[in-house]
Structures are given as C-alpha cells and as structure tokens.
Design a protein around this motif. Structure first.
Motif, PDB file in Angstrom:
ATOM      1  N   LEU A  70       0.719  -1.237   0.134  1.00 32.01           N
ATOM      2  CA  LEU A  70      -0.330   0.074  -0.410  1.00 32.01           C
ATOM      3  C   LEU A  70       1.295   0.869  -0.032  1.00 32.01           C
ATOM      4  O   LEU A  70       0.829   2.564  -0.269  1.00 32.01           O
ATOM      5  CB  LEU A  70      -1.412   0.054   1.624  1.00 32.01           C
ATOM      6  CG  LEU A  70      -2.059  -0.802   1.058  1.00 32.01           C
ATOM      7  CD1 LEU A  70      -2.405  -1.353   1.832  1.00 32.01           C
ATOM      8  CD2 LEU A  70      -3.065  -0.849   0.186  1.00 32.01           C
ATOM      9  N   GLY A  71       1.992   1.294   0.823  1.00 36.54           N
ATOM     10  CA  GLY A  71       3.105   2.070   0.931  1.00 36.54           C
ATOM     11  C   GLY A  71       3.987   2.455  -0.764  1.00 36.54           C
ATOM     12  O   GLY A  71       3.295   4.173  -0.729  1.00 36.54           O
ATOM     13  N   LEU A  72       3.758   1.703  -1.597  1.00 35.81           N
ATOM     14  CA  LEU A  72       4.539   2.147  -2.445  1.00 35.81           C
ATOM     15  C   LEU A  72       3.527   1.900  -4.088  1.00 35.81           C
ATOM     16  O   LEU A  72       3.496   2.993  -5.038  1.00 35.81           O
ATOM     17  CB  LEU A  72       4.995   0.622  -2.750  1.00 35.81           C
ATOM     18  CG  LEU A  72       6.169  -0.105  -2.098  1.00 35.81           C
ATOM     19  CD1 LEU A  72       6.363  -1.543  -3.225  1.00 35.81           C
ATOM     20  CD2 LEU A  72       7.197   1.614  -2.963  1.00 35.81           C
ATOM     21  N   SER A  73       1.696   1.891  -3.193  1.00 38.04           N
ATOM     22  CA  SER A  73       0.630   2.188  -4.026  1.00 38.04           C
ATOM     23  C   SER A  73       0.612   3.471  -4.353  1.00 38.04           C
ATOM     24  O   SER A  73      -0.436   4.115  -4.431  1.00 38.04           O
ATOM     25  CB  SER A  73      -0.524   1.423  -3.420  1.00 38.04           C
ATOM     26  OG  SER A  73      -0.214   0.002  -3.683  1.00 38.04           O
ATOM     27  N   GLY A  74       0.577   4.475  -2.860  1.00 39.07           N
ATOM     28  CA  GLY A  74       1.056   6.134  -3.100  1.00 39.07           C
ATOM     29  C   GLY A  74       0.224   5.780  -1.899  1.00 39.07           C
ATOM     30  O   GLY A  74      -0.348   7.536  -1.564  1.00 39.07           O
ATOM     31  N   GLU A  75      -0.279   5.028  -1.221  1.00 42.63           N
ATOM     32  CA  GLU A  75      -1.499   5.394   0.129  1.00 42.63           C
ATOM     33  C   GLU A  75      -0.959   5.793   1.219  1.00 42.63           C
ATOM     34  O   GLU A  75      -0.562   6.132   1.172  1.00 42.63           O
ATOM     35  CB  GLU A  75      -1.938   3.779   0.140  1.00 42.63           C
ATOM     36  CG  GLU A  75      -3.230   3.677  -1.202  1.00 42.63           C
ATOM     37  CD  GLU A  75      -4.106   3.850  -1.125  1.00 42.63           C
ATOM     38  OE1 GLU A  75      -4.942   4.789  -0.819  1.00 42.63           O
ATOM     39  OE2 GLU A  75      -5.249   2.915  -2.010  1.00 42.63           O
ATOM     40  N   ILE A  92      -3.790  -6.058  -6.044  1.00 46.19           N
ATOM     41  CA  ILE A  92      -2.975  -6.282  -6.673  1.00 46.19           C
ATOM     42  C   ILE A  92      -1.919  -7.610  -6.527  1.00 46.19           C
ATOM     43  O   ILE A  92      -1.220  -7.851  -7.300  1.00 46.19           O
ATOM     44  CB  ILE A  92      -1.578  -5.641  -4.951  1.00 46.19           C
ATOM     45  CG1 ILE A  92      -2.073  -4.389  -5.180  1.00 46.19           C
ATOM     46  CG2 ILE A  92      -0.534  -6.180  -5.498  1.00 46.19           C
ATOM     47  CD1 ILE A  92      -1.528  -3.663  -3.681  1.00 46.19           C
ATOM     48  N   LYS A  93      -2.839  -9.343  -5.581  1.00 46.27           N
ATOM     49  CA  LYS A  93      -2.218 -10.043  -5.656  1.00 46.27           C
ATOM     50  C   LYS A  93      -3.379 -10.367  -7.560  1.00 46.27           C
ATOM     51  O   LYS A  93      -2.808 -11.336  -7.367  1.00 46.27           O
ATOM     52  CB  LYS A  93      -2.838 -11.064  -4.735  1.00 46.27           C
ATOM     53  CG  LYS A  93      -1.851  -9.985  -3.302  1.00 46.27           C
ATOM     54  CD  LYS A  93      -1.951 -10.779  -2.085  1.00 46.27           C
ATOM     55  CE  LYS A  93      -1.035 -11.241  -0.652  1.00 46.27           C
ATOM     56  NZ  LYS A  93      -1.592 -11.306   0.197  1.00 46.27           N
ATOM     57  N   GLU A  94      -4.305 -10.399  -6.893  1.00 44.91           N
ATOM     58  CA  GLU A  94      -4.828 -11.503  -8.417  1.00 44.91           C
ATOM     59  C   GLU A  94      -4.624 -10.979  -9.781  1.00 44.91           C
ATOM     60  O   GLU A  94      -4.580 -12.186 -10.316  1.00 44.91           O
ATOM     61  CB  GLU A  94      -6.950 -11.188  -7.949  1.00 44.91           C
ATOM     62  CG  GLU A  94      -7.095 -12.041  -7.263  1.00 44.91           C
ATOM     63  CD  GLU A  94      -8.561 -11.103  -6.547  1.00 44.91           C
ATOM     64  OE1 GLU A  94      -8.896 -10.669  -7.435  1.00 44.91           O
ATOM     65  OE2 GLU A  94      -9.246 -11.552  -5.496  1.00 44.91           O
ATOM     66  N   THR A  95      -5.064  -9.514  -9.246  1.00 47.25           N
ATOM     67  CA  THR A  95      -3.866  -8.866 -11.399  1.00 47.25           C
ATOM     68  C   THR A  95      -2.890  -8.607 -11.023  1.00 47.25           C
ATOM     69  O   THR A  95      -2.106  -8.916 -12.718  1.00 47.25           O
ATOM     70  CB  THR A  95      -4.696  -7.893 -11.446  1.00 47.25           C
ATOM     71  OG1 THR A  95      -3.929  -6.574 -10.072  1.00 47.25           O
ATOM     72  CG2 THR A  95      -5.982  -6.436 -11.366  1.00 47.25           C
ATOM     73  N   GLN A  96      -1.990  -8.833 -10.193  1.00 45.70           N
ATOM     74  CA  GLN A  96      -0.781  -8.845  -9.920  1.00 45.70           C
ATOM     75  C   GLN A  96      -0.133  -7.365 -11.088  1.00 45.70           C
ATOM     76  O   GLN A  96       0.826  -7.440 -11.155  1.00 45.70           O
ATOM     77  CB  GLN A  96       0.394  -9.979 -11.275  1.00 45.70           C
ATOM     78  CG  GLN A  96      -0.377 -11.440 -10.536  1.00 45.70           C
ATOM     79  CD  GLN A  96       0.804 -12.307 -11.149  1.00 45.70           C
ATOM     80  OE1 GLN A  96       0.746 -12.818 -12.322  1.00 45.70           O
ATOM     81  NE2 GLN A  96       0.451 -13.543 -10.841  1.00 45.70           N
TER      82      GLN A  96
END
Length: 472
Positions: A70-75, A92-96
């Motif tokens: 989540l941190g790398l996602s900018g949240e 994130i896990k399902e779509t990779q």
C-alpha cells in the motif's frame, strides 16, 4: 542531540503495529520520494522490496507485507479507508499489478517482487528492509531502511528519525534536564516547559489544537471499539471483548452517539471494581481496533496504543481532572516522557521487548496523570520511573505473530500500573527516591541489549512457542 516533538511520539496511526506496519509504510513513501528526486516514476520497470529479521518473522501477522504494497501504491495510512484495505490488497495479488505511487502500473508478483526473508537479519537493526527499482534504461536504485519503533524510520547514514527533529531552546534529553530548566526558568509544571519547547514547531494555540485533535481521535477509537463485536482477523479466532464489557457495565442504558455514551460513562458509579473494569474496557477497545487494522493513536507504538487512551479516559470520566486544559497537559507530558525513552533507549519491541512498548507507554501515562493531578515535577518523573521499573524485562512474544495475545490484555495491565505508579508518586517524596527516571531508562536499555532475541517480537520464544501456533 536534536529534540523530538511530542506529536511525533503521540500521533494518528493505523494498526496493527507501528514498527511493522507504519514503519514499512513510511519507508515505502520515503523510497518513492527518493526515486522522484532524479527520475520519474514512469521510468521504473520493476520495483522490489525485501523484509528481514523481525519484520519478516512476524510480517504476515503484523501486516508488514500489506504496508509495503500500500505504501508503494501511494496510499496514506492517515487517510486510507481502513475498510477497503483487504480489497486493495486482493486486487494487487489477483491482477499482479501494483500502481506505483498511484500513477504508474507495474507487474508485481507477490513472493517475487515482495519477499519476507526470515533467514537473514540486517546488521544495523532487526527491523530492516531494502527497496529497489530497476529503470527502463537498466539502471538500478536501492535503499535500506530500518523501522526504529513508533513509525520512525532511519537508514544507516541517517537515523535522525524525522524531519520534525529540531534544536529547542531548552533541550530535554534526560529527566535531569527537565528539572534543571524548570528550576532555571522558575516554572512550576512540567507541561509549562514543554509548551515553551513545542513553540519551536508551532504556536501555543496550534499545540492546544493538535492535542485536542489527538483526544478527539482517542474518543472516537474507544467508541468504535466498544461498539464492535466479532472475531479479530488473523486466524487466532480471538473474540472482541470490549463490547460485551461495555454492555454489562452500562446495563440497560441506551445511547445514540459517542457524546451520549461518554456522558453515561461519566455518570457511572465510582466503585473500585467498576472503575477498574472501565479502564480495562477502554484499553481493550483501542487494541481490538488496532488488531483489526483500525485507525488508532500511536502512543508511542501501536502495540501499546491502549494504555494512554485508557488512562486519559479514566481521568476524564472518573476524576476531577477532566477539563480541556487537563487533556492538553496530559498529552504534552506523556509525549515528552516518551521522547526520553526514544532518545536514550528504544521504543521498538524488536530491539527491547515489550518493556519498550507497554512499559514506555505506562511510564508516559503515569507521568501525565501525575502532572494533571497536581504533582510536582519531581513526582511526575518519579511516577514514570515507578511504572517502568515494574515493566523491566517484559518480553514481546506475540502468538502467531499477531498483535493480539498477549498484547491486547497487556495494555489494560499497563494502564492499571500507570495509575498505581501515579498514586504512589503523589504520596511520595522524590528527594528520598533511590532510583531516578534516568537510572531506570539506562537499566531498561541495558536489559534490552541483554535480552535474548527470541523474546524480541520474533514469535520464536515465550508464549509464541508454548502455545505452538504457526504465524497466521
């Protein structure tokens, strides 16, 4: 040595762990900013993060992997809708696919781009992690970070913890400094001195406003906790208890909102048993919210986030020291005591066991309660010393790597110890004390250094092994 604002010690956070959730989350944000210093996020081809030591060994139970993604996602953990966390991680896990900084989608395979390395510990600190990106042109950028407790993050080169560190007019790095400046300035209260130093960051009015905002968040967190039933996440099947306690204590009384509930608690009978049950209820409510990835007040850590709320709620509901000014002075004093432990010992369980979390928070709460109860500066420091003295050697051995057992109950015990320590100090004579706060902080740090690593938030010793539950 630079000073730390009290609002870096007591601040808005997210569960379940300040060192294992908030720290990695903050590190991810720092790494994004490092990338953007010289490059664009769109230049990145791949991003990797590897967690080591304690971060890896209890990472799943503490949500370290979730925080990294989540941190790398900018949240931002201060603003994210906590009810959407599971959904975002599943996506994130399902779509990779991970949307780097919220603007650049990248292939991200859990277990390849994010690794929990349980076999290795980085030399500088047991809470180590390395972030790395590979750019489209083949260049690489990597940085090691260390979660130092309470959400603070440093690197080998820079462990100043935060941009909020400055040099104050009356730097208080030891308990003896507090007494020295109070006498030098002819002040009567510890919080008067803290007010002066906090002006290095903001005006007195802004300090008051920030402290009251902390109190607002505390009340909201407790209220949420006493009104939620069910099983906490993680697999241990721990049942929430604050709600049931709240119902039993209030009986048939019905409330429609937080203010009505708070007023009802204030009007409750003030017997010893009733008050102690309410204190436990307050602490459990906060730590159950913390265990469920809720928004809490980190004070000084998440694993210990129920102690200060429980003691402040006690002061507001069951004592005469319940004015707005008391709230502010309580928070200022608690925060300043926390800075002493941060600078001279540790507030990281991975470094010092639970004495560094619940022990420190109990010392903070004891000092704060003594301050608003009319204690002298000497008695304020004495209360903190007594509270920590009776937490020395406390281990951190979370079952299943979760901040649940024994962490949740331990906060109610820390709150009760803080109140007892305050009462002892208020009846005591600091000039006759054989142990000072500075002595006990030094002893706590020595104990931390001597403590076996299996008792430092690794789930490799104590209850975590005796109960024999795999990390959840």
């Amino acid at each position: 040595m630079e000073s730390i604002s009290v609002f870096e010690i007591i601040k808005v956070g997210i569960g379940p762990s300040s060192s294992h959730t908030m720290g990695p989350w903050n590190a991810a944000e720092m790494f994004l900013n490092l990338i953007k210093k010289d490059r664009k996020l769109s230049d990145v081809k791949e991003v990797f993060v590897e967690f080591f030591g304690s971060l890896a060994k209890t990472g799943i139970g503490h949500g370290t992997d979730i925080a990294g993604m989540l941190g790398l996602s900018g949240e931002d953990f201060k603003t994210i809708d906590t009810t959407k966390i599971d959904e975002k991680i599943a996506h994130i896990k399902e779509t990779q696919i991970l949307n780097l900084g919220g603007e650049h989608p990248l292939t991200f395979i859990y277990g390849h781009h994010l690794i929990l390395n349980k076999e290795k510990t980085l030399d500088f600190h047991p809470n180590g992690m390395i972030f790395k990106v590979v750019f489209n042109d083949g260049e690489e950028l990597s940085q090691d970070y260390y979660s130092l407790g309470g959400g603070f993050v440093g690197t080998k080169e820079d462990n100043t913890y935060s941009e909020m560190c400055v040099r104050t007019l009356y730097p208080c790095h030891h308990g003896s400094d507090i007494i020295k400046y109070i006498e030098q300035l002819n002040l009567t209260r510890v919080s008067d001195l803290i007010y002066l130093n906090e002006e290095s960051w903001r005006t007195r009015e802004e300090t008051n406003q920030q402290a009251l905002e902390i109190w607002k968040n505390i009340k909201e967190c407790v209220y949420k906790g006493v009104n939620k039933k069910g099983i906490l996440p993680g697999g241990l099947n721990v049942t929430r208890r604050a709600s049931e306690m709240n119902e039993k204590l209030l009986g048939s009384k019905i409330y429609k909102n937080m203010d009505q509930w708070f007023q009802m608690v204030c009007e409750e009978e003030k017997t010893f048993n009733s008050i102690t049950k309410w204190i436990s209820c307050f602490a459990l409510a906060v730590n159950e919210e913390n265990a469920a990835f809720g928004r809490i007040i980190t004070a000084p850590t998440n694993g210990a986030s129920g102690v200060i709320p429980a003691v402040l709620m006690y002061a507001q509901t069951f004592t005469e020291f319940n004015k707005e000014e008391d709230i502010i002075r309580f928070i200022l004093t608690a925060g300043e005591i926390g800075t002493l432990f941060k600078k001279n010992a540790t507030i990281s369980a991975a470094m010092g066991g639970c004495q560094a979390e619940v022990g420190v928070s109990s010392a903070m709460a004891a000092a704060a309660l003594t301050e608003i109860s009319g204690g002298t500066p000497g008695q304020v420091l004495m209360a903190a010393e007594i509270a920590m003295e009776h937490h020395l050697g406390l281990t951190c051995d979370p079952i299943g790597g979760l901040v649940q057992i024994p962490c949740i109950e331990r906060n109610s015990m820390g709150a009760i110890k803080a109140i007892t320590a305050s009462n002892l100090a208020l009846e005591g004579d600091p000039s006759k004390a054989r142990v000072s706060l500075d002595n006990v902080i030094k002893s706590m740090w020595e104990t931390a250094l001597d403590m076996n690593s299996k008792y430092k938030e690794t789930s490799e010793g104590g209850l975590a092994v005796a109960v024999n539950v795999a990390e959840c």
